[in-house]
Design a protein around this motif. Structure first.
Motif, short mmCIF file in Angstrom:
data_model
loop_
_atom_site.label_atom_id
_atom_site.label_comp_id
_atom_site.label_asym_id
_atom_site.label_seq_id
_atom_site.Cartn_x
_atom_site.Cartn_y
_atom_site.Cartn_z
N GLY A 34 -13.60 1.10 8.28
CA GLY A 34 -13.58 -0.35 8.35
C GLY A 34 -12.44 -0.94 7.53
N VAL A 35 -12.67 -2.14 7.05
CA VAL A 35 -11.63 -2.87 6.34
C VAL A 35 -11.20 -2.16 5.06
N TRP A 36 -12.14 -1.55 4.35
CA TRP A 36 -11.80 -0.87 3.09
C TRP A 36 -10.99 0.39 3.36
N GLY A 37 -11.33 1.12 4.40
CA GLY A 37 -10.54 2.29 4.78
C GLY A 37 -9.13 1.90 5.21
N GLN A 38 -9.02 0.78 5.92
CA GLN A 38 -7.70 0.31 6.35
C GLN A 38 -6.86 -0.13 5.15
N ARG A 39 -7.50 -0.78 4.20
CA ARG A 39 -6.78 -1.19 2.99
C ARG A 39 -6.29 0.03 2.21
N ARG A 40 -7.13 1.07 2.14
CA ARG A 40 -6.75 2.29 1.46
C ARG A 40 -5.58 2.97 2.19
N LEU A 41 -5.64 2.99 3.51
CA LEU A 41 -4.56 3.57 4.30
C LEU A 41 -3.24 2.85 4.04
N ASN A 42 -3.28 1.54 4.03
CA ASN A 42 -2.09 0.75 3.76
C ASN A 42 -1.55 1.03 2.36
N TYR A 43 -2.45 1.10 1.39
CA TYR A 43 -2.04 1.41 0.01
C TYR A 43 -1.39 2.79 -0.07
N LEU A 44 -2.00 3.79 0.56
CA LEU A 44 -1.44 5.14 0.52
C LEU A 44 -0.06 5.19 1.17
N LYS A 45 0.08 4.53 2.30
CA LYS A 45 1.36 4.56 3.02
C LYS A 45 2.49 3.94 2.20
N HIS A 46 2.18 2.89 1.46
CA HIS A 46 3.23 2.15 0.76
C HIS A 46 3.42 2.54 -0.71
N HIS A 47 2.37 3.07 -1.35
CA HIS A 47 2.46 3.31 -2.79
C HIS A 47 2.17 4.75 -3.21
N ARG A 48 1.54 5.53 -2.37
CA ARG A 48 1.20 6.92 -2.70
C ARG A 48 1.59 7.82 -1.53
N LYS A 49 2.86 7.83 -1.20
CA LYS A 49 3.34 8.50 0.01
C LYS A 49 3.07 10.01 0.01
N VAL A 50 3.23 10.66 -1.14
CA VAL A 50 2.99 12.10 -1.20
C VAL A 50 1.54 12.41 -0.88
N LEU A 51 0.61 11.69 -1.49
CA LEU A 51 -0.81 11.89 -1.22
C LEU A 51 -1.12 11.60 0.24
N TYR A 52 -0.54 10.53 0.77
CA TYR A 52 -0.74 10.18 2.19
C TYR A 52 -0.33 11.33 3.10
N TYR A 53 0.87 11.86 2.90
CA TYR A 53 1.34 12.94 3.76
C TYR A 53 0.57 14.24 3.54
N ASN A 54 0.13 14.51 2.33
CA ASN A 54 -0.71 15.69 2.08
C ASN A 54 -2.03 15.59 2.84
N LEU A 55 -2.66 14.41 2.77
CA LEU A 55 -3.92 14.22 3.49
C LEU A 55 -3.70 14.28 5.00
N LEU A 56 -2.62 13.68 5.46
CA LEU A 56 -2.31 13.66 6.89
C LEU A 56 -2.07 15.06 7.43
N LEU A 61 -7.13 13.15 6.25
CA LEU A 61 -6.90 11.71 6.05
C LEU A 61 -8.08 10.89 6.56
N HIS A 62 -8.53 11.17 7.77
CA HIS A 62 -9.61 10.37 8.35
C HIS A 62 -10.89 10.45 7.52
N SER A 63 -11.25 11.66 7.10
CA SER A 63 -12.47 11.80 6.30
C SER A 63 -12.32 11.13 4.94
N HIS A 64 -11.11 11.19 4.36
CA HIS A 64 -10.85 10.51 3.09
C HIS A 64 -11.05 9.00 3.25
N LEU A 65 -10.50 8.43 4.30
CA LEU A 65 -10.63 6.99 4.54
C LEU A 65 -12.08 6.60 4.82
N ALA A 66 -12.80 7.44 5.54
CA ALA A 66 -14.21 7.16 5.80
C ALA A 66 -15.02 7.22 4.51
#
Length: 123
Positions: A34-56, A61-66
């Protein structure tokens, strides 16, 4: 001679003169984001790129956001209830003065939303 990738269970697909590694991440279970998962995704993409790509690339990534969505919803519900009790916002107030009840609940929700955003999304 097998490559390290093959020794670890990886496979290649031959296309023309090239051997391309099969890098499809494993399937994840379907859970709502939902909205909180989307906000986390946006935060990861813009501020924690290494973590984002590791999860991806690991397929997590999907289970982390859920998980973030579930944690945020639970925290939001619990904190709204607790703060409403502290502020004396009751069903009696709702029955006698609806506008005051709405005003107080909006204040509580605004404060709690900010807290959840800081404590769950930006961690």
């Amino acid at each position: 001679m097998r490559s390290i990738f093959e020794q670890q269970g990886g496979a290649y697909t031959v296309q023309g003169d090239y051997r391309l590694p099969n890098l499809i991440p494993p399937d994840e279970e379907e859970r709502p984001i939902g909205v909180w998962g989307q906000r986390r995704l946006n935060y990861l993409k813009h501020h924690r790129k290494v973590l984002y790509y590791n999860l991806l690339t690991s397929g997590k990534l999907h289970s982390h956001l859920a998980d973030v969505e579930e944690q945020a919803q639970e925290l939001l519900s619990r904190l709204v209830k607790e703060h409403a009790e502290k502020e004396g916002i009751t069903e009696q107030l709702k029955a006698t003065d609806q506008m005051k009840w709405v005003q107080k609940m909006n204040n509580v929700r605004g404060h709690v939303i900010e807290t959840v955003y800081l404590d769950v999304v930006l961690v």
